[in-house]
Enzyme design. Structure first.
Site, PDB file in Angstrom:
ATOM      1  N   CYS A  93       0.799  -1.232   0.000  1.00  0.00           N
ATOM      2  CA  CYS A  93       0.000   0.000   0.000  1.00  0.00           C
ATOM      3  C   CYS A  93       0.833   1.285   0.000  1.00  0.00           C
ATOM      4  O   CYS A  93       0.807   2.039  -0.966  1.00  0.00           O
ATOM      5  CB  CYS A  93      -0.936  -0.010   1.198  1.00  0.00           C
ATOM      6  SG  CYS A  93      -2.079  -1.397   1.154  1.00  0.00           S
TER       7      CYS A  93
HETATM    8  N1  LIG Z   1      -2.609  -5.959   2.024  1.00  0.00           N
HETATM    9  C1  LIG Z   1      -3.107  -4.911   2.652  1.00  0.00           C
HETATM   10  O1  LIG Z   1      -2.750  -4.619   3.786  1.00  0.00           O
HETATM   11  C2  LIG Z   1      -4.154  -4.025   1.998  1.00  0.00           C
HETATM   12  C3  LIG Z   1      -4.876  -3.134   2.804  1.00  0.00           C
HETATM   13  C4  LIG Z   1      -5.855  -2.342   2.229  1.00  0.00           C
HETATM   14  C5  LIG Z   1      -6.072  -2.399   0.856  1.00  0.00           C
HETATM   15  N2  LIG Z   1      -5.332  -3.252   0.076  1.00  0.00           N
HETATM   16  C6  LIG Z   1      -5.626  -3.288  -1.361  1.00  0.00           C
HETATM   17  O2  LIG Z   1      -6.405  -4.441  -1.623  1.00  0.00           O
HETATM   18  C7  LIG Z   1      -6.077  -4.981  -2.910  1.00  0.00           C
HETATM   19  C8  LIG Z   1      -5.643  -6.432  -2.765  1.00  0.00           C
HETATM   20  O3  LIG Z   1      -4.472  -6.482  -1.974  1.00  0.00           O
HETATM   21  P1  LIG Z   1      -3.966  -7.807  -1.268  1.00  0.00           P
HETATM   22  O4  LIG Z   1      -2.883  -7.402  -0.327  1.00  0.00           O
HETATM   23  O5  LIG Z   1      -5.107  -8.596  -0.741  1.00  0.00           O
HETATM   24  O6  LIG Z   1      -3.319  -8.581  -2.519  1.00  0.00           O
HETATM   25  P2  LIG Z   1      -2.893 -10.123  -2.582  1.00  0.00           P
HETATM   26  O7  LIG Z   1      -1.860 -10.223  -3.640  1.00  0.00           O
HETATM   27  O8  LIG Z   1      -2.581 -10.630  -1.204  1.00  0.00           O
HETATM   28  O9  LIG Z   1      -4.208 -10.867  -3.065  1.00  0.00           O
HETATM   29  C9  LIG Z   1      -4.782 -10.663  -4.312  1.00  0.00           C
HETATM   30  C10 LIG Z   1      -5.298 -11.986  -4.844  1.00  0.00           C
HETATM   31  O10 LIG Z   1      -5.947 -11.751  -6.097  1.00  0.00           O
HETATM   32  C11 LIG Z   1      -5.700 -12.868  -6.932  1.00  0.00           C
HETATM   33  N3  LIG Z   1      -5.949 -12.521  -8.319  1.00  0.00           N
HETATM   34  C12 LIG Z   1      -5.167 -11.831  -9.184  1.00  0.00           C
HETATM   35  N4  LIG Z   1      -5.780 -11.711 -10.376  1.00  0.00           N
HETATM   36  C13 LIG Z   1      -6.988 -12.312 -10.268  1.00  0.00           C
HETATM   37  C14 LIG Z   1      -8.061 -12.520 -11.161  1.00  0.00           C
HETATM   38  N5  LIG Z   1      -8.032 -12.039 -12.401  1.00  0.00           N
HETATM   39  N6  LIG Z   1      -9.128 -13.203 -10.717  1.00  0.00           N
HETATM   40  C15 LIG Z   1      -9.155 -13.697  -9.457  1.00  0.00           C
HETATM   41  N7  LIG Z   1      -8.172 -13.526  -8.545  1.00  0.00           N
HETATM   42  C16 LIG Z   1      -7.093 -12.849  -8.964  1.00  0.00           C
HETATM   43  C17 LIG Z   1      -4.262 -13.238  -6.620  1.00  0.00           C
HETATM   44  O11 LIG Z   1      -3.965 -14.567  -6.995  1.00  0.00           O
HETATM   45  C18 LIG Z   1      -4.210 -13.023  -5.113  1.00  0.00           C
HETATM   46  O12 LIG Z   1      -4.518 -14.211  -4.386  1.00  0.00           O
HETATM   47  C19 LIG Z   1      -5.011  -4.056  -3.473  1.00  0.00           C
HETATM   48  O13 LIG Z   1      -5.631  -3.059  -4.231  1.00  0.00           O
HETATM   49  C20 LIG Z   1      -4.406  -3.426  -2.227  1.00  0.00           C
HETATM   50  O14 LIG Z   1      -3.840  -2.157  -2.497  1.00  0.00           O
HETATM   51  C21 LIG Z   1      -4.385  -4.088   0.635  1.00  0.00           C
END
Ligand SMILES: NC(=O)c1ccc[n+]([C@@H]2O[C@H](COP(=O)([O-])OP(=O)(O)OC[C@H]3O[C@@H](n4cnc5c(N)ncnc54)[C@H](O)[C@@H]3O)[C@@H](O)[C@H]2O)c1
Length: 415
Positions: A257
């Site tokens: 982030c």
């Molecule tokens: N990690 C954090 O602390 C956090 C906090 C707030 C917001 N976010 C936001 O949330 C979003 C996700 O972050 P995250 O940390 O969970 O990412 P992550 O990489 O942990 O998880 C994302 C998942 O999406 C899957 N994916 C990718 N393409 C896909 C598709 N076409 N169809 C289905 N699944 C698919 C991936 O395989 C993965 O398992 C981002 O925008 C991030 O900025 C993250």
């Protein structure tokens, strides 16, 4: 209610669990077959979700790779990654791919919510047209809203339930559907007038942190020159009960982030001939912090008449924050890479990160690594490490996290 969650990562999985715990039927979809298999076998791969939390959910939480299974859901929530491209611009590939696949199975009456962090306008200008290729119209045939995720991996004092949830829909009816959805699992839902306001609110939250972390990182560099203890200064300022909010310096910013999100807003701002100076400056200061840490390591070794070249340097903690194994954008990786370039023999200990293939390293056993090191650098402080023992066993320790503030020792240096 049936809920579909697309993207079962740090955001999607805890959300899926929260909905299943509230009694909803949840279908989690991920393109990563290994995650789907793990979840269907009752195994979690996210620190905040223990296996024991999955067991009581039984059939209420299922994982799949098939988008067709989302057709039966009342609401579908997108939690896919929104990283930066090589040229540090928003990379919406995952969002576009998942939206295109969802459009194939979208049906009338469904609510679609985007939770991925992104720039204002993404929900309306990028997601909506893709979903409308289904032949359905947003706001009437299906509903569409943005609701930013505020999860902070490793945090236990605030949960999905107790952290207020923002929602903004493309129409009043979409907003109301999204409000009602999150009221199932969140104590407080804050309604905004549009998805754009919700998208920007999330960016403000992260940019606020980035700017304040940059401020104290810069202060740490100044304190180094002034020979003033930055931790003492921050502790003192924090005693003011109003008008000051504590932020701690460190080795730089990591995670999905904080190093990424400000660039999303900077990109959008540039499209409007606006150059947000705070955002760029904070990014610059924070990106430079790992180099400052390497310089401190060089100076520390110099004080015992050792060059970096050939010295055995143990890095303690390589994930981007304590208590999690996520190494995305971790400043530790930059520090290790630079030290390796300078000829150091680098090892690391981090019980959350079994290996760093990009650096040719694997997690070293702590006792032995401390015995063999010329210097140990605390880059990320995990709760399972006894830092008194680290200072007692390593010949020289440099602490970039301020976790040794209670310890007095001749072999101990701090940021
Ligand atoms: N990690 C954090 O602390 C956090 C906090 C707030 C917001 N976010 C936001 O949330 C979003 C996700 O972050 P995250 O940390 O969970 O990412 P992550 O990489 O942990 O998880 C994302 C998942 O999406 C899957 N994916 C990718 N393409 C896909 C598709 N076409 N169809 C289905 N699944 C698919 C991936 O395989 C993965 O398992 C981002 O925008 C991030 O900025 C993250």
């Amino acid at each position: 209610m049936q809920i579909g969650i697309i993207g079962l990562g740090y955001v999607g999985l805890p959300l899926a669990v929260a909905f299943a715990e509230s009694g909803c039927e949840v279908v989690g979809l991920d393109v990563d077959q290994s995650k789907v298999e793990a979840l269907n076998g009752g195994r979690s791969y996210i620190e905040d979700v223990p296996d024991a939390a999955l067991e009581p959910l039984g059939e209420r939480l299922r994982a799949t790779t098939e988008y067709a299974e989302l057709a039966a859901c009342d609401a579908v929530i997108l939690c896919v990654p929104t990283p930066l491209s090589d040229s540090r611009e928003p990379d919406l590939t995952y969002l576009v791919e998942s939206a295109e696949a969802l459009a194939q199975v979208l049906r009338s009456g469904q609510l679609v919510v985007l939770e991925s962090t992104t720039y204002p306008g993404t929900t309306r200008d990028r997601l909506l047209p893709i979903l409308e290729t289904s032949g359905l119209t947003a706001g009437s045939d299906f509903h569409l809203a943005f609701s930013p995720e505020r999860i902070d991996p490793g945090r236990t004092d605030y949960t999905v339930k107790t952290t207020p949830k923002l929602v903004g829909g493309v129409t009043a009816a979409s907003t109301e559907r999204a409000r009602a959805l999150y009221a199932e699992i969140c104590d407080t839902v804050v309604v905004l007038s549009s998805p754009e306001a919700a998208e920007l609110s999330k960016l403000l939250e992260n940019i606020f942190r980035s700017v304040n972390i940059a401020l104290v990182n810069e202060l740490a560099q100044l304190c180094d020159r002034l020979e003033i203890d930055v931790w003492e200064v921050i502790d003192a300022a924090s005693s003011k009960p109003f008008g000051f909010m504590r932020f701690d310096p460190g080795p730089g910013m990591g995670g999905h982030c904080l190093p990424v999100d400000p660039f999303y807003l900077a990109f959008k701002a540039r499209q409007h001939d606006f150059y947000p100076e705070f955002i760029e400056l904070a990014g610059k200061v924070n990106q430079a912090q790992p180099s400052f840490c390497v310089e401190r390591i060089e100076r520390a070794l110099n004080s015992i008449r050792k060059p970096v070249n050939g010295s055995r340097i143990l890095i303690l903690g390589v994930s981007y924050k304590g208590g999690v194994g996520d190494t995305r954008e971790s400043p530790a990786l930059k520090i290790i890479g630079r030290l390796q370039d300078l000829g150091a023999e680098v090892s690391y200990h981090d019980s959350f990160v079994p290996e760093l293939p990009g650096h040719g390293l694997a997690n070293a056993e702590l006792e032995q690594a401390l015995r063999e090191a010329d210097l140990a650098a605390i880059v990320t402080a995990h709760p399972d490490v006894d830092y008194e023992q680290v200072v007692a066993r390593a010949p020289l320790v440099i602490d970039f996290r301020g976790v040794t503030r209670e310890i007095e020792a001749d072999n101990l240096l701090r940021l």
